[in-house]
Design an enzyme around this catalytic site. Structure first.
Site, PDB file in Angstrom:
ATOM      1  N   GLU A 139       5.193  -5.402   6.675  1.00  0.00           N
ATOM      2  CA  GLU A 139       4.115  -4.446   8.116  1.00  0.00           C
ATOM      3  C   GLU A 139       4.223  -3.766   9.025  1.00  0.00           C
ATOM      4  OE1 GLU A 139       2.653  -6.796   6.406  1.00  0.00           O
ATOM      5  OE2 GLU A 139       0.968  -5.898   4.880  1.00  0.00           O
ATOM      6  N   GLY A 187       0.617  -5.366   1.256  1.00  0.00           N
ATOM      7  CA  GLY A 187      -0.817  -5.533   0.143  1.00  0.00           C
ATOM      8  C   GLY A 187      -0.410  -5.650  -1.237  1.00  0.00           C
ATOM      9  N   ALA A 207       1.159  -1.236   0.025  1.00  0.00           N
ATOM     10  CA  ALA A 207      -0.061  -0.180  -0.127  1.00  0.00           C
ATOM     11  C   ALA A 207       0.906   0.870   0.050  1.00  0.00           C
ATOM     12  CB  ALA A 207      -1.067  -0.533   0.894  1.00  0.00           C
ATOM     13  N   GLU A 251       0.115  -9.366  -0.867  1.00  0.00           N
ATOM     14  CA  GLU A 251      -1.649 -10.120  -0.881  1.00  0.00           C
ATOM     15  C   GLU A 251      -2.585  -9.765  -2.032  1.00  0.00           C
ATOM     16  OE1 GLU A 251      -2.421  -6.353   2.238  1.00  0.00           O
ATOM     17  OE2 GLU A 251      -2.457  -8.178   3.805  1.00  0.00           O
TER      18      GLU A 251
END
Ligand code: DAK
Length: 257
Positions: A132, A109, A65, A112
């Site tokens: 993260e 992300g 992200a 993911e």
């Protein structure tokens, strides 16, 4: 809005979606995730599209992200912005097959998002990770759940708690990726896989995808029952007759979906 952050390329009935923010290693910001969602929903509705390939650049599939975009958000912002989740789940909701073609970094992300696809083909320079915790949070787009199902508890804990990256070779050995190819051959391989799937009866492709995904959601007994019902249903299609007759007549099948 600034210019589009994805590139959509058509290869007959296969579409390649390319994440394109090279200056930020394809960090996934709100705009990009909105564009990915819109594109996937449109492709899912388009009967002329059979299979989707999701990819990034040679240096990064996506480095997570966009930290610069989310750094200033509060707990209230995050809870109020349910729409963000809707954008992030679009790959997992897509009914058509999606192959992730991953080169370079697939972090946070990015990892993911790759795991939401149906399977991952990795380039030999790919690096997967859930870093993260190093920025004070935890994976938030399904990483703790999907990674654990792919690679098992020990490696998922190791990668999540230490932030260690997994290279392509280890990712293949651990079952995170289906195959590793050279970075130069990555897209060619993914598109060739996609074209092979596109030639099959799309009714059976759709049901096979549903059945494999069901294995993550239910017990063995219920899953096998689910598979049997779908298997029986395919005997109501012309493609089943065509596929089996073609085998008996020693010719290639001509599926009509
Ligand atoms: N966000 C923003 N910018 C990024 C970025 C990121 N994730 N990753 C890289 N960049 C930017 C860098 O800031 C740099 O920009 P400039 O300084 O040139 O302006 C440029 O990309 C090149 O990066 P580096 O200079 O750092 O390149 P290096 O080769 O030295 O290092 C690296 C590459 C990938 C190891 C490093 O950039 C890095 O560690 N990046 C951050 C990786 C990371 O921590 N990712 C996890 C982010 S958190 C959710 C949905 C999703 C998520 C959570 C919730 N919901 C739906 C609720 C996901 C969270 C995350 O992914």
């Amino acid at each position: 809005m600034s210019e589009s952050s994805i590139i959509v390329e058509r290869h007959d009935d296969v579409v390649c979606l390319k994440l394109n923010r090279p200056e930020a290693l394809n960090a996934l910001n709100n705009q990009m995730m909105g564009e990915v969602k819109d594109a996937l929903e449109k492709l899912d509705r388009d009967d002329t599209v059979k299979v989707i390939v999701l990819t990034g650049s040679e240096r990064a599939f996506a480095a997570g992200a966009d930290i610069k975009e989310i750094a200033g958000k509060t707990e209230q912002d995050m809870q109020a912005q349910d729409f963000i989740e809707e954008r992030w789940e679009s790959a997992a909701r897509c009914k058509k097959p999606i192959i992730a073609a991953v080169a370079g970094y697939a972090l946070g992300g990015g990892c993911e998002l790759a795991m939401m696809c149906d399977y991952i083909i990795a380039a030999d320079n790919a690096k997967f990770g859930q870093p993260e915790l190093s920025i004070g949070v935890i994976p938030g787009a399904g990483g703790t759940q999907r990674l654990t199902r792919f690679v098992g508890k020990s490696k998922a804990m190791d990668m999540t708690l230490t932030g260690r990256m997994m290279d392509a070779e280890e990712a293949e050995k651990s079952g995170l990726v289906s195959r590793v190819v050279s970075v130069e051959k990555l897209l060619e391989q993914a598109i060739s896989d996609a074209k092979k799937i596109a030639k099959l009866s799309q009714a059976s492709v759709k049901l096979a995808k549903e059945c494999v995904n069901q294995a993550y959601e239910t017990t063995m007994e219920e899953g096998v029952r689910f598979e049997r019902r779908e298997f029986h249903a395919l005997f109501g299609t012309r493609d089943q007759i065509e596929g089996m007759n073609a085998f008996i007549e020693k010719r290639a099948p001509d599926f009509k979906d």
